[in-house]
Scaffold this active site. Structure first.
Site, PDB file in Angstrom:
ATOM      1  N   ASP A  31       0.871  -1.182   0.000  1.00  0.00           N
ATOM      2  CA  ASP A  31       0.000   0.000   0.000  1.00  0.00           C
ATOM      3  C   ASP A  31       0.904   1.227   0.000  1.00  0.00           C
ATOM      4  OD1 ASP A  31      -3.216   0.493   1.219  1.00  0.00           O
ATOM      5  OD2 ASP A  31      -1.838   2.169   0.875  1.00  0.00           O
ATOM      6  N   GLY A  36      -4.393   4.838   2.099  1.00  0.00           N
ATOM      7  CA  GLY A  36      -4.374   3.824   3.161  1.00  0.00           C
ATOM      8  C   GLY A  36      -3.793   4.374   4.450  1.00  0.00           C
ATOM      9  N   TYR A 141     -14.815   6.245 -13.442  1.00  0.00           N
ATOM     10  CA  TYR A 141     -14.503   5.290 -12.364  1.00  0.00           C
ATOM     11  C   TYR A 141     -15.039   3.901 -12.726  1.00  0.00           C
ATOM     12  CZ  TYR A 141     -15.108   2.673  -8.078  1.00  0.00           C
ATOM     13  OH  TYR A 141     -15.097   1.658  -7.149  1.00  0.00           O
TER      14      TYR A 141
END
Ligand code: UDP
Length: 329
Positions: A31, A36, A141
């Protein structure tokens, strides 16, 4: 199984990491911490901050950690922003995912679990939504997620990749022990925003549109608990044993709730009254979206544990009221 969780410090990824551990698997997290939170992942879990589009870095991790399966949660997920900045979304959600797949194939890792979305359906012709309905996204998206789905189909055929793509409805809630939960910046989702209003962190909650052709005039959505979502990702492992398998599953409870019903659920759970401001419709919001998830139930034995929005809100309320600043990073 040794599982690489890409985006494992994000909202859904971090809950999945915990479910993997609970089921006896060994997660390794990648990540880059743009969205995150380092604190969302237990310190004993191997953690890399490389970008998923860095083929050399991913190959190194895949080989050194002896990864058998990759789960991919790392994506930008703001629909409105995707309309304003499509290149950012194509680049991260599509192109970088192709690079990750390239690294996997180069290392002979051929099992992949992908976070897709009900946004790939666009405005469905009827409800509830079944997997065989046409996919016609109405924003970049949803399009980038559909583009990945199509690339996966091609790679299953050409390279024997086995994959599952889960089309999520509205992910919500938090871990039942209150240890991790939702912390987006900016936050745009209904449940955390209503909770913020109940906590006095916002003055009010705006309802985007009260003139929809729905029972109370507000939009209907299918809210599904993040731990229920996570469990499906693990239940699919057996299916991926056969090379070249590709499967698609809707994940939702199948029960639609209106925006007003969600607000009422938060008021009931929190014991606080929330000030409502009715405003115009938000661009791009379909009136109603809810899932037929019978395929996941029959093929994966998937069961929804959190079968009402109130149960989901209880877990979200526990997390947000104990962590008003989220992970505090
Ligand atoms: N919504 C709202 N006010 C808000 C945020 C969301 O009325 O401040 C509505 C939104 O129009 C949609 C529903 O709540 O009908 C769920 O929105 P959310 O952004 O949580 O998820 P989406 O369905 O867009 O993925």
């Amino acid at each position: 199984m040794k599982v690489l969780v890409v985006g494992g410090a994000g909202y859904i990824g971090s809950h999945c990491v915990r479910q993997l551990v609970a089921a006896g698997h060994e997660p390794v997290v990648v990540d880059n911490l743009v969205f995150g939170h380092r604190k969302a992942v237990a310190p004993e879990i191997p953690f890399y901050t490389d970008h998923l589009g860095n083929v050399d870095a991913m190959r190194k991790i895949l080989s050194e950690e002896k990864i058998e399966l990759v789960m991919h949660f790392a994506a930008f997920a703001y629909v409105g922003e995707s309309v304003e900045k499509p290149l950012k979304y194509y680049d991260n959600n599509f192109i970088a995912t192709l690079r990750l797949l390239e690294a996997m194939l180069a290392e002979g890792v051929k099992k992949f679990v992908f976070s897709s979305t009900c946004a790939t359906y666009g405005v469905p012709p009827s409800l509830p939504i079944v997997e065989t309905m046409p996919q016609a996204p109405i924003n970049p998206y949803g399009q980038t997620k559909l583009d990945v789905e199509n690339a996966l189909k091609a790679l299953a055929h050409s390279d024997g990749l086995s994959f599952a793509a889960f089309r999520y409805f509205n992910a919500a809630g938090a871990a039942t022990d209150g240890s991790i939960g939702e912390d987006h910046n900016p936050e745009t989702h209904l449940i955390p925003l209503v909770i913020d209003a109940a906590l006095g962190k916002r003055e009010n909650i705006k309802i985007f549109g009260t003139d929809y052709d729905t029972p109370d005039g507000t939009c209907l959505r299918d809210y599904v608990h993040v731990d229920d979502l996570s469990r499906a990702h693990i239940a699919v492992f057996d299916k991926l044993a056969t090379p070249g398998t590709g499967c698609f599953y809707n994940l939702g409870t199948g029960t639609p709730y209106s925006v007003r019903e969600v607000i009422e659920a938060v008021e009931k759970v929190s014991g606080k009254q929330v000030k409502i401001v009715e405003v115009e419709r938000r661009a791009g919001d379909p009136p109603a979206l809810y899932a037929d998830s019978s395929k996941a139930k029959s093929e994966l034995g998937w069961k929804v544990e959190f079968d009402s929005v109130e149960k989901i809100v209880e877990t979200a309320w526990a997390w947000h009221s104990a962590h008003p600043d989220g992970f505090g990073d």
